[in-house]
Design an enzyme around this catalytic site. Structure first.
Site, PDB file in Angstrom:
ATOM      1  N   ASP A 139      -4.743  -8.520  -4.473  1.00  0.00           N
ATOM      2  CA  ASP A 139      -4.827  -9.658  -3.557  1.00  0.00           C
ATOM      3  C   ASP A 139      -5.090 -10.958  -4.297  1.00  0.00           C
ATOM      4  O   ASP A 139      -4.578 -12.008  -3.914  1.00  0.00           O
ATOM      5  CB  ASP A 139      -5.917  -9.409  -2.502  1.00  0.00           C
ATOM      6  CG  ASP A 139      -5.390  -8.537  -1.377  1.00  0.00           C
ATOM      7  OD1 ASP A 139      -4.260  -8.795  -0.915  1.00  0.00           O
ATOM      8  OD2 ASP A 139      -6.083  -7.584  -0.981  1.00  0.00           O
TER       9      ASP A 139
ATOM     10  N   GLU B 207     -11.276 -11.024  -4.517  1.00  0.00           N
ATOM     11  CA  GLU B 207      -9.819 -10.891  -4.394  1.00  0.00           C
ATOM     12  C   GLU B 207      -9.162 -12.102  -3.725  1.00  0.00           C
ATOM     13  O   GLU B 207      -7.980 -12.075  -3.409  1.00  0.00           O
ATOM     14  CB  GLU B 207      -9.458  -9.593  -3.666  1.00  0.00           C
ATOM     15  CG  GLU B 207     -10.192  -9.337  -2.382  1.00  0.00           C
ATOM     16  CD  GLU B 207      -9.889  -7.952  -1.799  1.00  0.00           C
ATOM     17  OE1 GLU B 207      -8.924  -7.308  -2.204  1.00  0.00           O
ATOM     18  OE2 GLU B 207     -10.649  -7.549  -0.889  1.00  0.00           O
TER      19      GLU B 207
ATOM     20  N   CYS C  82     -10.709  -3.221  -9.802  1.00  0.00           N
ATOM     21  CA  CYS C  82     -10.107  -2.064  -9.139  1.00  0.00           C
ATOM     22  C   CYS C  82      -8.692  -2.363  -8.644  1.00  0.00           C
ATOM     23  O   CYS C  82      -8.077  -1.538  -7.997  1.00  0.00           O
ATOM     24  CB  CYS C  82     -10.992  -1.588  -7.986  1.00  0.00           C
ATOM     25  SG  CYS C  82     -11.227  -2.826  -6.720  1.00  0.00           S
TER      26      CYS C  82
ATOM     27  N   HIS D 251       0.822  -1.213   0.000  1.00  0.00           N
ATOM     28  CA  HIS D 251       0.000   0.000   0.000  1.00  0.00           C
ATOM     29  C   HIS D 251       0.853   1.258   0.000  1.00  0.00           C
ATOM     30  O   HIS D 251       0.412   2.309  -0.437  1.00  0.00           O
ATOM     31  CB  HIS D 251      -1.025  -0.053   1.136  1.00  0.00           C
ATOM     32  CG  HIS D 251      -2.091  -1.063   0.832  1.00  0.00           C
ATOM     33  ND1 HIS D 251      -2.002  -2.366   1.244  1.00  0.00           N
ATOM     34  CD2 HIS D 251      -3.193  -0.966   0.067  1.00  0.00           C
ATOM     35  CE1 HIS D 251      -3.034  -3.026   0.762  1.00  0.00           C
ATOM     36  NE2 HIS D 251      -3.770  -2.209   0.049  1.00  0.00           N
TER      37      HIS D 251
HETATM   38  C1  PEP Z   1      -6.903  -5.425  -4.501  1.00  0.00           C
HETATM   39  O1  PEP Z   1      -6.617  -6.293  -3.670  1.00  0.00           O
HETATM   40  O2  PEP Z   1      -6.729  -5.562  -5.725  1.00  0.00           O
HETATM   41  C2  PEP Z   1      -7.461  -4.144  -4.051  1.00  0.00           C
HETATM   42  C3  PEP Z   1      -7.921  -3.256  -4.906  1.00  0.00           C
HETATM   43  O3  PEP Z   1      -7.472  -3.894  -2.713  1.00  0.00           O
HETATM   44  P1  PEP Z   1      -6.171  -3.430  -1.866  1.00  0.00           P
HETATM   45  O4  PEP Z   1      -5.063  -3.146  -2.836  1.00  0.00           O
HETATM   46  O5  PEP Z   1      -6.570  -2.238  -1.099  1.00  0.00           O
HETATM   47  O6  PEP Z   1      -5.909  -4.611  -1.017  1.00  0.00           O
HETATM   48 MG    MG Z   2      -7.312  -6.109  -1.656  1.00  0.00          MG
END
Ligand code: PEP
Ligand code: MG
Length: 578
Positions: free
Chosen positions: A462, A438, A509, A192
């Site tokens: 994920d 995910e 996403c 992140h």
């Molecule tokens: C993902 O896992 O692709 C996602 C969009 O969520 P995050 O990156 O916040 O885990």
């Molecule tokens: Mg995720």
């Protein structure tokens, strides 16, 4: 001499600036030149650190059991007295003033001078007393480092931060201080921290092992966040070449901004939804700049980032209505708090129920944590529902692995709706509720999930992590991160098909939806709703509006059948050429 390093480029852009080394467990004592204006602040910082060190020593003294031999207490009392000695305190203050340097460097200089004096003493006992000096100086340095928790200050502007690892919260602080770029020794492209760097447009490179052993604070560093190349003390020619790259990158951004107002439609008339992922306030500005169709993912867990306590219902509500105002009627997808793993922030950890565990990616995170602790979930649901009276809002549930989690969440949402109704609060009775796909289990069971939900959103960050069993924040296995792995492509294809059969929208996403190398392939698989970091949107739009879906369909089907890496690469080249 110039030195070259390579790492994983995670956030594009070229940065040139002085290195600033961060050592969390080890204080960086290298000298930094301060501006005249910064001197009083630095002296205050040192005085406060001396005060904290004294407090710490007094606390240690108070904690010594009464029946302990007298020597130990006397030993600490000596250290406390030393803190008042002008050699240790006044002298460094003079150094800060005279040499316009930081407190750490001033203390280090004094340590070196005193070491020489002690070493020259004939009396063996006295010469070993330098150990006491070192203990006391270390205590002050530690306190300086703790007070440094603000993570930098004005002198960070335009610098390149180099650390072992950085948290998402550190990234926000660095942006606030105008850091030019950052490098970490560990971390993967999907952490992140990396996602935030991309979204904030901070050039960044991760996974450069041991770089802090070769670089000193103050050295000029040049980094290219796309190629992952770092140069220390580059020659004039090298710097010129980096400046050219910097210029080219800016020119490319200017060119792309020309397609801002163009419709998001492919050459053969397929209408696309190009949404953005947002995390923090700054993203709202970026979202407006690129004329996004809406927000496909609001990572609301970032509201927990710099809070000493979990956000209240009203704080959630304020944050959501602020985005809704900026969106002016465009849809907002609010993902409920996906806390846990690398997003288990201090406000949540303060609650004794939530502990870091040895395998956090497989532990209490996302919807599991929210259902386990409804004191976190309910205020957020109330705020989301109340905000839905102010504009089009959709709820997105993270980290689903079983339909029972969906059923439980939907029933909780209904009970929150009942409460709001009886209080007379307004909300959208038909608020759509969707689920993140995910986890491989969710992707495989997408048909069953679709039966309960209004939309699906594929989280490839994920999904790839769990399908390929690679920790997304571990740079050592980053090379295995492969969005084109047949298992990943089959799962994505399956989820898109499940949405089609159930007649509900499917979005993506994860970062794959913002990667120009893969978006045409995804369009060929049937995806038309992409959500990505604002900084990727125009480039993705360029790729998609220049394509024809009829042609991509066949190529995407061949990609699903491809049996070798070479075959995949040749298909990808065809997919991405016009
Ligand atoms: C993902 O896992 O692709 C996602 C969009 O969520 P995050 O990156 O916040 O885990
Ligand atoms: Mg995720």
């Amino acid at each position: 001499m110039s030195l070259m390093f390579t790492g994983i480029g995670v956030s594009r852009g070229v940065a040139i600036g002085d290195a600033h080394l961060v050592r969390r467990n080890q204080v960086d004592v290298s000298a930094r030149k301060l501006t005249k204006r910064a001197i009083p602040g630095e002296i205050k910082r040192l005085r406060q650190a001396i005060k904290s060190a004294r407090k710490e020593l007094l606390a240690t003294l108070g904690a010594i059991p009464k029946d302990t031999g007298g020597d130990i207490a006397a030993f600490i009392e000596t250290h406390i007295l030393m803190l008042d000695d002008s050699l240790l305190t006044k002298k460094p203050i003079e150094t800060i003033k005279n040499e316009q340097c930081n407190a750490e460097a001033a203390l280090q200089q004094q340590r070196e001078e005193l070491s020489k004096v002690f070493a020259s003493m004939d009396d063996n006992y006295i010469s070993t007393r330098i150990d006491d000096v070192n203990h006391v100086i270390d205590a002050v340095l530690r306190a300086l480092n703790e007070n440094n928790e603000t993570f930098g200050g004005e002198h960070w502007k335009g610098q390149i931060v180099i650390a072992d690892d950085l948290t998402p919260a550190d990234t926000v602080v660095m942006r606030n201080h105008g850091v030019a770029g950052f490098i970490t020794e560990t971390g993967g492209q999907l952490s992140h921290t990396a996602i935030l760097a991309r979204s904030l447009g901070i050039p960044a490179i991760v996974g450069v092992h041991n770089i802090r052993e070769y670089i000193k604070s103050g050295e000029t560093i040049t980094l290219n966040g796309e190629s992952g190349l770092i140069l220390a003390e580059a020659t004039t020619e090298m710097l010129d070449s980096f400046r050219q790259q910097q210029k080219a990158h800016k020119q490319q951004l200017r060119e792309l901004s020309k397609i801002n107002d163009m419709q998001s439609v492919t050459r053969d008339g397929v209408r696309l939804q190009l949404n953005v992922n947002i995390e923090i306030d700054d993203d709202i500005k970026a979202m407006k700049r690129v004329h996004a169709d809406g927000v496909g993912l609001y990572r609301t867990e970032f509201l927990y980032l710099d809070q000493s306590a979990v956000p209240t219902e009203q704080q959630h509500f304020k944050a959501y209505t602020k985005v809704l105002r900026a969106l002016k009627g465009a849809p907002l997808t609010l993902r409920t708090a996906d806390l846990g793993a690398d997003k288990l922030f201090s406000s949540v950890l303060a609650n004794a129920r939530h502990k870091k565990n040895s395998n956090p990616a497989l532990g209490m995170r996302g919807i599991r944590l929210c259902l386990n602790d409804t004191s976190i979930f309910i205020p957020q649901l109330r705020a989301i529902l109340r905000a839905s009276s102010r504009g089009p809002v959709r709820i997105l549930l993270p980290m689903l692995t079983s339909t029972s989690e969906i059923v439980q969440s939907l029933s909780l949402i209904e009970s929150v709706k009942d409460d709001l109704r009886s209080e007379g609060s307004e909300f959208d009775e038909d608020i759509p509720v969707g689920g993140m796909i995910e986890v491989p289990a969710a992707a495989i069971a997408a048909d069953q999930f679709a039966a309960h939900l209004d939309f699906l959103s594929i989280g490839t960050n994920d999904l790839i992590q769990y399908t390929l069993a690679i920790d997304r924040i571990d740079d050592q296995v980053d090379y295995l991160y492969d969005p084109l792995h047949p298992a990943v492509l089959q799962l994505i294809n399956h989820v898109i098909a499940a949405g089609r059969t159930a007649n509900i929208p499917v979005a993506m996403c994860g970062e794959m939806a913002g990667d120009p190398r893969y978006v045409r392939l995804l369009l060929g698989l049937g995806l038309t709703n992409f959500s990505m970091p604002p900084n990727s949107l125009l480039e993705v739009k360029r790729c998609l509006i220049d394509s024809r879906r009829v042609r991509l369909r066949k190529l995407a089907q061949s990609m699903l059948q491809a049996t070798s890496w070479e075959e995949q690469q040749s298909l990808l080249t065809r997919i991405n050429s016009n």
